[in-house]
Scaffold this motif. Structure first.
Motif, PDB file in Angstrom:
ATOM      1  N   GLU A 479     104.952  45.554  82.420  1.00 52.19           N
ATOM      2  CA  GLU A 479     106.039  45.427  81.446  1.00 52.19           C
ATOM      3  C   GLU A 479     105.493  45.087  80.060  1.00 52.19           C
ATOM      4  OE1 GLU A 479     108.646  42.627  83.318  1.00 52.19           O
ATOM      5  OE2 GLU A 479     109.753  44.193  84.388  1.00 52.19           O
ATOM      6  N   PRO A 486     104.528  53.540  75.328  1.00 55.67           N
ATOM      7  CA  PRO A 486     104.991  54.179  76.569  1.00 55.67           C
ATOM      8  C   PRO A 486     103.823  54.726  77.395  1.00 55.67           C
ATOM      9  CG  PRO A 486     105.442  55.615  74.704  1.00 55.67           C
ATOM     10  CD  PRO A 486     104.957  54.316  74.135  1.00 55.67           C
ATOM     11  N   PHE A 491     104.202  53.184  83.492  1.00 57.28           N
ATOM     12  CA  PHE A 491     105.421  53.699  84.129  1.00 57.28           C
ATOM     13  C   PHE A 491     105.168  53.995  85.612  1.00 57.28           C
ATOM     14  CE2 PHE A 491     106.635  55.167  79.723  1.00 57.28           C
ATOM     15  CZ  PHE A 491     107.788  54.390  79.630  1.00 57.28           C
ATOM     16  N   ALA A 509     114.779  54.056  87.754  1.00 58.33           N
ATOM     17  CA  ALA A 509     115.025  53.864  86.326  1.00 58.33           C
ATOM     18  C   ALA A 509     113.717  53.883  85.531  1.00 58.33           C
ATOM     19  CB  ALA A 509     115.768  52.544  86.103  1.00 58.33           C
ATOM     20  N   VAL A 510     112.706  53.173  86.041  1.00 60.53           N
ATOM     21  CA  VAL A 510     111.415  53.121  85.337  1.00 60.53           C
ATOM     22  C   VAL A 510     110.767  54.494  85.297  1.00 60.53           C
ATOM     23  CG1 VAL A 510     109.047  52.260  85.518  1.00 60.53           C
ATOM     24  CG2 VAL A 510     110.975  50.687  85.799  1.00 60.53           C
ATOM     25  N   GLN A 512     112.146  57.446  85.595  1.00 58.73           N
ATOM     26  CA  GLN A 512     112.877  58.385  84.742  1.00 58.73           C
ATOM     27  C   GLN A 512     112.553  58.141  83.268  1.00 58.73           C
ATOM     28  OE1 GLN A 512     115.022  61.124  85.785  1.00 58.73           O
ATOM     29  NE2 GLN A 512     114.254  61.492  83.707  1.00 58.73           N
ATOM     30  N   ARG A 513     112.415  56.865  82.902  1.00 62.53           N
ATOM     31  CA  ARG A 513     111.997  56.558  81.530  1.00 62.53           C
ATOM     32  C   ARG A 513     110.618  57.147  81.257  1.00 62.53           C
ATOM     33  NH1 ARG A 513     111.590  50.535  81.379  1.00 62.53           N
ATOM     34  NH2 ARG A 513     110.423  50.953  79.446  1.00 62.53           N
ATOM     35  N   GLY A 514     109.739  57.030  82.238  1.00 63.52           N
ATOM     36  CA  GLY A 514     108.399  57.578  82.071  1.00 63.52           C
ATOM     37  C   GLY A 514     108.420  59.078  81.886  1.00 63.52           C
ATOM     38  N   ASP A 516     110.776  60.818  80.624  1.00 61.34           N
ATOM     39  CA  ASP A 516     111.292  61.108  79.283  1.00 61.34           C
ATOM     40  C   ASP A 516     110.160  61.175  78.262  1.00 61.34           C
ATOM     41  OD1 ASP A 516     113.828  61.186  80.299  1.00 61.34           O
ATOM     42  OD2 ASP A 516     114.355  59.123  79.705  1.00 61.34           O
ATOM     43  N   HIS A 517     109.118  60.385  78.497  1.00 62.00           N
ATOM     44  CA  HIS A 517     107.966  60.364  77.577  1.00 62.00           C
ATOM     45  C   HIS A 517     106.857  61.318  78.012  1.00 62.00           C
ATOM     46  CE1 HIS A 517     109.181  56.953  75.039  1.00 62.00           C
ATOM     47  NE2 HIS A 517     109.668  56.385  76.140  1.00 62.00           N
TER      48      HIS A 517
END
Length: 584
Positions: A479, A486, A491, A509-510, A512-514, A516-517
């Motif tokens: 974190e 990012p 991630f 959630a984590v 999916q954020r990864g 995105d990048h």
């Protein structure tokens, strides 16, 4: 009509050790000197092969197979001392396969025990003492002539003369290291060096006697060119194995600038001294890809450090560890215990220093006695022993075995205390990491933290029972990493930790954020699909995976996904796809 001369065939061997290592990587790498000797021979037209025999002690048939296939005329051995019996064993195999082959020992172990080897082991014909490139080349040229005379005019050799061990003059150290052929032109390897030698005189180390406390340097151009050559061959991680890489700070900064300018995109670890680093230097090293620096701390006791002739202050130790970590470089500490005068008090002092410097990696060694060291010479003088002690089939001798004031139980207890206390403190050390606030370094800080986190989640600290709360520490570090940048590894690692803890919603959630990048990351998509399937969200998992139909691991997961969904037609289609991929 002239008769063609047969080219002499040479095999260079890195022999096996007697004792099994906890970390095999400690002994698995061929010494750099063997590559340098091999490069010198190849550059002069000789046929040279290198055998890494570090793991062949239990399978001698493999060694016999290599000797039979290669049929070498000359076999040269790199002897570090602890692998000397492996060298002797293989030399005896050479004699069985080809009694006429010439056996040559070289390396630091052979240099210090040349008389011992030539006295007791008839399998050994010659010993190359000290720096070996030119001595070995001249010996090969002498052997080609097949003259009855002895090579008494070749500096740096030892052999039998009238049946007794005899050595020629010491060879003068090579003045220009850049004049040596570049090993990367001929071989692929990960260990590289900028220097030869060390100016210090530590009593546990053979370097002072081997290199005479003189240091010579390659140029920045040579060093970086060799790294670039190896990078072209696919090597992305390097061990910079100098005794002290940063002796010439301006030279190291020049090297780092060149690595950055050439965009080599490499990662490397180095060894230094706590009094040979500063902020500017560490900043350049980090930008150039340095992820770890190992420092010889040896002991928290000034008294013990003095006995080691380790001329460093506690203030310098603390400053170096603080600065190294602040620039996002893993600071690793070497400690040696079981020295003359070691006691509960001196171990307490080492533990107190550990708490002050908070190393994120540490290695604790029992003090060994090796030929060529001041401690070994002192032992011979105290006891009247000779080098014949090495006729026993052992790798080494521990100092406490020669000191009536230290028992095996006492010294082993010292080691247990050091290791247990250190590993219990590791989560606290990780929690207290303080990084320099430089936005240009934020991506590198994220990289540093995610690497360390992975050690707690999936690496050595994850499986070490002495490290408590390793997953909680990993989550904190992942974190923190994402707070800087990012980072892909952060991630992915954090998503896997949440999977392991069965917190699949957080994992999704984590990850999916990864994505995105890092939209094209196979690892992130596979991990996300796995978490989605654990939540019975199979259509989403399938959609996540179908973007990578050319990747075998993805297709294997698609087959599983279709099977869970009851989609037999889709399962068969992907099975056919996997067969096609595997046949390519």
């Amino acid at each position: 009509m002239a008769v063609a001369t047969r080219i002499m065939k040479i095999l260079l061997v890195y022999p096996y050790f007697l004792d099994k290592r906890i970390n095999e990587e400690d002994v698995s790498a061929i010494p750099m000197g063997l590559y340098s000797v091999g490069a010198m021979l190849r550059a002069n037209g000789y046929a040279v092969d290198i055998l890494n025999g570090h793991n062949l002690g239990k399978i001698p048939h493999r060694i016999y197979q290599v000797l039979g296939d290669k049929q070498p005329d000359v076999v040269g051995f790199s002897i570090l001392h602890a692998n000397r019996w492996g060298g002797i064993d293989i030399a005896r195999m050479v004699r069985k396969v080809n009694p006429n082959a010439t056996v040559v020992f070289g390396g630091v172990g052979a240099t210090f025990l040349w008389k011992h080897f030539l006295t007791h082991f008839p399998e050994i014909d010659y010993v190359v003492r000290g720096e070996g490139e030119h001595s070995f080349l001249e010996l090969i040229r002498f052997l080609e002539k097949e003259k009855a005379a002895m090579p008494t005019n070749i500096d740096g050799l030892a052999f039998r003369k009238k049946g007794k061990p005899f050595k020629t003059r010491d060879r003068e150290p090579l003045a220009d290291l850049d004049s040596l052929p570049m090993p990367a032109d001929h071989f692929t390897f990960q260990h590289i060096s900028l220097t030869r030698g060390c100016p210090e005189g530590c009593t546990f180390c053979g370097s002072p006697a081997f290199w005479k406390r003189r240091v010579r340097f390659h140029s920045a151009d040579y060093f970086v060119s060799q790294m670039a050559l190896l990078r072209e061959k696919g090597v992305t991680f390097f061990f910079v194995s100098d005794d002290t890489f940063t002796l010439k700070r301006d030279l190291v900064i020049d090297i780092c600038r060149r690595i950055v300018e050439r965009r080599l995109n490499v990662v490397w670890a180095a060894i230094s001294r706590v009094d040979c680093v500063d902020e500017e230097l560490l900043g350049w090293m980090r930008r150039a890809g340095c992820t770890q620096i190992s420092y010889g701390v040896e002991s928290g006791s000034r008294e013990i450090r003095d006995r080691y002739r380790k001329r460093i202050s506690e203030a310098a130790i603390c400053r170096a560890f603080d600065l190294t970590v602040r620039y996002g470089i893993m600071a690793r500490a070497y400690f040696i215990y079981g020295a003359p005068g070691e006691s509960d008090r001196t171990i307490d002092e080492s533990l107190a220093l550990l708490r002050r410097i908070r190393p994120l990696s540490a290695i604790f060694y029992i003090l060994d006695l090796f030929p060529g060291t001041a401690f070994y010479e002192d032992y011979k003088q105290r006891t009247g022993a000779s080098d014949d002690i090495w006729l026993d089939r052992v790798e080494d001798m521990l100092y406490f075995e020669t000191d009536e004031t230290l028992s095996k139980k006492t010294v082993l207890d010292f080691g247990r205390r050091l290791r247990q206390s250190y590993h219990a403190l590791l989560p606290e050390f990780a929690e207290k990491i303080d990084l320099v606030d430089d936005p240009d370094l934020y991506p590198l800080h994220a990289d540093f933290l995610s690497r360390l986190a992975l050690t707690f989640s999936h690496g050595d600290y994850a499986i070490n029972p002495m490290v408590e709360n390793s997953l909680e520490t990993a989550i904190m570090l992942f974190e923190r990493s994402l707070g800087y940048h990012p980072d892909h590894r952060a991630f992915w690692g954090l998503g896997l930790v949440y999977q392991h803890l069965r917190r699949f919603d957080k994992s999704v959630a984590v990850l999916q954020r990864g994505i995105d990048h890092h939209k094209t990351s196979v690892d992130l998509h596979m991990a996300l699909a796995n978490s989605l399937m654990r939540l019975n969200r199979y259509p989403e998992a399938r959609e996540c995976l179908e973007a990578f139909p050319e990747h075998p691991r993805i297709v294997e997961q698609l087959i599983r996904c279709c099977r869970f969904m009851g989609d037999r037609e889709g399962e068969q289609n992907w099975i056919g796809r996997l067969d096609t991929l595997q046949q390519r």
